[in-house]
Each structure stands twice: as structure tokens, then as C-alpha cells.
Design a protein around this motif. Structure first.
Motif, PDB file in Angstrom:
ATOM      1  N   TYR A  69      46.224  32.648  40.016  1.00 54.69           N
ATOM      2  CA  TYR A  69      45.878  32.621  41.225  1.00 54.69           C
ATOM      3  C   TYR A  69      45.060  31.290  41.823  1.00 54.69           C
ATOM      4  N   GLU A  73      45.797  29.095  44.926  1.00 55.00           N
ATOM      5  CA  GLU A  73      44.831  28.901  46.023  1.00 55.00           C
ATOM      6  C   GLU A  73      44.925  27.390  46.326  1.00 55.00           C
ATOM      7  N   GLU A  77      46.137  26.046  50.211  1.00 52.88           N
ATOM      8  CA  GLU A  77      45.109  25.096  50.900  1.00 52.88           C
ATOM      9  C   GLU A  77      45.903  23.804  51.512  1.00 52.88           C
ATOM     10  N   VAL A 235      43.688  37.351  49.974  1.00 52.81           N
ATOM     11  CA  VAL A 235      43.113  36.055  49.300  1.00 52.81           C
ATOM     12  C   VAL A 235      43.861  34.976  49.363  1.00 52.81           C
ATOM     13  N   ALA A 236      45.130  35.081  49.586  1.00 54.08           N
ATOM     14  CA  ALA A 236      46.263  34.038  49.481  1.00 54.08           C
ATOM     15  C   ALA A 236      46.139  33.297  51.109  1.00 54.08           C
ATOM     16  N   ALA A 239      43.054  31.081  51.528  1.00 54.52           N
ATOM     17  CA  ALA A 239      43.234  29.811  51.081  1.00 54.52           C
ATOM     18  C   ALA A 239      43.946  29.043  52.131  1.00 54.52           C
ATOM     19  N   LYS A 287      35.048  27.992  51.972  1.00 61.31           N
ATOM     20  CA  LYS A 287      35.669  27.828  50.859  1.00 61.31           C
ATOM     21  C   LYS A 287      34.942  28.430  49.824  1.00 61.31           C
ATOM     22  N   ALA A 290      36.698  31.900  49.859  1.00 64.29           N
ATOM     23  CA  ALA A 290      38.210  31.967  49.454  1.00 64.29           C
ATOM     24  C   ALA A 290      38.166  31.697  47.955  1.00 64.29           C
ATOM     25  N   TYR A 291      37.508  30.846  47.557  1.00 68.57           N
ATOM     26  CA  TYR A 291      37.316  30.732  45.883  1.00 68.57           C
ATOM     27  C   TYR A 291      36.935  31.574  45.162  1.00 68.57           C
ATOM     28  N   ALA A 294      39.826  33.896  45.076  1.00 67.30           N
ATOM     29  CA  ALA A 294      40.952  33.578  44.119  1.00 67.30           C
ATOM     30  C   ALA A 294      40.356  33.774  42.578  1.00 67.30           C
TER      31      ALA A 294
END
Length: 371
Positions: A69, A73, A77, A235-236, A239, A287, A290-291, A294
Motif C-alpha cells: 500500500y 500511496e 498522490e 486510505v487510498a 493519498a 501527509k 495519510a502516510y 498507508a
């Protein structure tokens, strides 16, 4: 945990960015968003044949690349930054994850290889006219006659539902919530494109009238898999939102440096400085969220549910705020149809509502934390 990207992942980012700079410039985005299909089939084929993007998270045993993933990500992005018009999110983040989490070996063997090769565009049909993403809102019914299943009901706001060759449908049978696969040419299936504010991401309304379907997974056992699918999709989407937020920040800063008013760049004025600084803070915080999501998805960590709602709620608000501020910093030109600022603003708003708005995900966080 280490949120730094490896050299291989950074090279993947550079590769995807170069591809999108060539294949998804603003002129192409505007051309495709005015079409009924909403994507370029030749570019879709190149994404599969040259970059293997559709195969990223599909296991090698099913014709995929077997990446995790974090790599997805990185790709999303860049797609969010470029406003890529393609059924990638619906096919990979929704349908592929739905097949993987259903854990049906027969179904995975049947459909994942064609998704990985780019031959099949797929989507997940979950929401109905209420627009609710809760699983208990599903009312589409499934009936079994001898050994054959049929579906009756409707689905709304289905991403790329009018162009997908494979539609995974959440429906209720006598045993409970189940997942079914419906082919695009199935009898009794009617697909109607919807008018959308964000023209870069197509949606459709689907109607099922005793439509033949194939059960995916266990009858009545789709709940856990669909819950995880929605978490992975959140989550996707986070990103994508981070990529878009970074792009509008870059655009705003570049304009503030070059737009001269009263004999000096507008970026030298305190009000503009503060707007750019606030945007930077929101982008960097987004970020991190999101990270984190991921990482949780890549490691299948037990914190995935929390990380997904955290990322979706924060990144939604950060992207929308930055897209709105970008228009303000550009002033009068930022409000015009000819300027690209409104394209990001509309994508930010549609992404904010997709998979549930920030308030919905904060409520999920509160429930999962027991507060």
C-alpha cells in the motif's frame, strides 16, 4: 515506524509523475471530463502495459505485481496532483480490494488477472439514493433460484459505474449482507450516468431488475470484508487528497512569487504570507495522517480502522481548505472557468464527501475509541 520513502519508491514517484505530465496535462483533463466515458482507453492500456499500475496491489499468484500500500500511496498522490481522469480509483482502491478482502479464491482467479492486465475496468456499488456509506443502509435484495442468484434494487453514486465491465454489488440475501459480481452486459441491468459537480470523476446510477449475479465469498458474510475495503479505500483517497493539496499549494506559492501588485510580489504581503503558511501546515499534517494510514494498510495493522478514519477526515478538510485558499490567492482570475483552480476545488469537495464526510469519520473514530 519510518514514514520515509525508499529510493525505489521515490523512483516510482518520478516515473509516474513523468508519465502523468505527458498524459494528463490540464488540456487533456478538460477534454476527458467533457466526454461521457471520462477516460482515454489508450492511456489506460499504457498504464497497465508500460507501468503495471492496475496490477500493483494484486498478488503475483493472480497476475499482479505484489506491491504494497505504500507504493499505491505514492502512485495515488501523483494521480491526485494531476487530476487524472481514469477509472483507477474505482478499479484498484474499491473493486480490487473488495475481491481481495472477500477471500474467495475462485473469484480472485476469475477476475484479478484481467484487472491486473488492464482488460477489465471494475467498480464497487455500495451506496443507494440516500448516499449513506454505512453497510446497514444497503437495501438491494438478492434472491437465489435453484443455484442461480438475481439482484433487484438500485445503486447510486457508483464511480465509473457506466463504463465498468465488472460491478461488485453489495446486496442483502436471506442470510444477510453479501457481495455479488455482475457483468456489464447482464440482463436487467440499467446504467445511467449522473451529472456531477466534479466532472473529472464520473458517477452512475445502476438499476437491477432480476439481474443475474455471481456470489463472491460466503452468503451473508460480506460485512467484515466490505468494512475493510472501505477502510483501505479511505486510505487510498487520502493519498489522492494529499497529492491535490500539495499541487494547489505549489500553484499558490508560485503565483504569489510572480504576481506583482503595488510594485512588489503579492507574496510579500502579510495576508498572503499567512495564507500560504497555513496551507503548508495543513499539507504537511495531511501527509502525516495519510502516510500513517498507508503504513497501517501495508502492514495490515490492527490500527487500520482508526488510521483510515483519521486520514480521511483530516485530509478531506485540508485539501478543501487549500483548494479554496488557492482561489483566494489567485484573486479574480482564480474564479474563472479558464483557470485550473476550480478543477481542484471541485475535486476537493467531491472527495470530501466520497466514502463519508469528515463528520462521519470523526464519529467512527469516536465509536472505535469508545468515547
Amino acid at each position: 515506524m519510518n514514514f520515509g520513502f525508499s529510493e525505489e519508491q521515490e523512483e516510482l514517484r518520478r516515473l509516474v509523475r513523468r508519465f502523468l505530465e505527458e498524459k494528463s496535462p490540464e488540456t487533456e483533463v478538460r477534454r476527458l471530463m467533457a466526454t461521457a466515458e471520462g477516460y482515454d482507453e489508450a492511456v489506460w492500456r499504457q498504464m497497465a502495459d508500460q507501468l503495471g499500475l492496475q496490477a500493483m496491489i494484486i498478488p503475483e499468484a493472480h497476475g499482479g505485481a505484489g506491491f504494497g500500500y505504500v507504493e499505491l500511496e505514492v502512485v495515488l498522490e501523483e494521480m491526485g496532483a494531476a487530476l487524472l481522469c481514469a477509472p483507477f480509483f474505482s478499479t484498484v482502491a474499491l473493486a480490487t480490494n473488495a475481491l481481495l478482502t472477500a477471500n474467495d479464491e475462485v473469484a480472485m482467479k476469475q477476475w484479478l488477472p484481467s484487472i491486473a492486465s488492464g482488460d477489465t475496468i471494475a467498480t464497487l456499488a455500495l451506496t443507494e439514493d440516500s448516499g449513506r456509506w454505512e453497510l446497514d443502509a444497503v437495501t438491494t435484495s438478492a434472491k437465489k433460484h435453484n443455484d442461480a442468484w438475481t439482484l433487484s434494487g438500485h445503486k447510486s453514486f457508483v464511480l465509473d459505474g457506466h463504463t465498468a465491465g465488472l460491478i461488485l454489488v453489495a446486496a442483502r440475501s436471506d442470510a444477510g449482507l453479501s457481495l455479488f459480481a455482475v457483468e456489464a452486459d447482464a440482463k436487467g441491468l440499467t446504467r445511467m450516468p449522473l451529472a456531477t459537480m466534479d466532472q473529472t470523476r464520473k458517477q452512475a446510477r445502476l438499476e437491477f431488475s432480476d439481474t443475474p449475479a455471481t456470489l463472491v465469498g460466503r452468503d451473508g458474510g460480506a460485512g467484515p470484508g466490505l468494512e475493510k475495503t472501505l477502510q483501505l479505500a479511505a486510505v487510498a483517497l487520502a493519498a489522492e487528497q494529499v497529492g491535490g493539496a500539495q499541487r494547489v499549494l505549489d500553484n499558490a506559492v508560485d503565483y504569489a512569487k510572480n504576481r506583482v501588485q503595488f510594485g512588489r510580489p503579492i507574496g510579500s504581503f502579510q495576508a498572503i504570507k499567512h495564507k500560504c503558511a497555513d496551507m503548508l501546515l495543513q499539507v504537511e499534517s495531511a501527509k502525516s495522517a495519510a502516510y500513517y494510514g498507508a503504513w497501517a494498510a501495508a502492514t495490515d495493522d490492527e490500527e487500520l480502522a482508526l488510521a483510515a478514519s483519521l486520514a480521511k477526515s483530516y485530509c478531506s478538510e485540508a485539501y478543501f481548505h487549500c483548494a479554496a485558499e488557492n482561489i483566494q490567492i489567485h484573486g479574480g482570475i482564480g474564479f474563472t472557468w479558464e483557470h485550473h483552480a476550480h478543477l481542484y476545488f471541485k475535486r476537493a469537495k467531491s472527495s470530501e464527501l466520497l466514502l463519508g464526510d469528515p463528520a462521519y469519520h470523526r464519529e467512527l473514530l469516536a465509536q472505535r475509541l469508545g468515547i
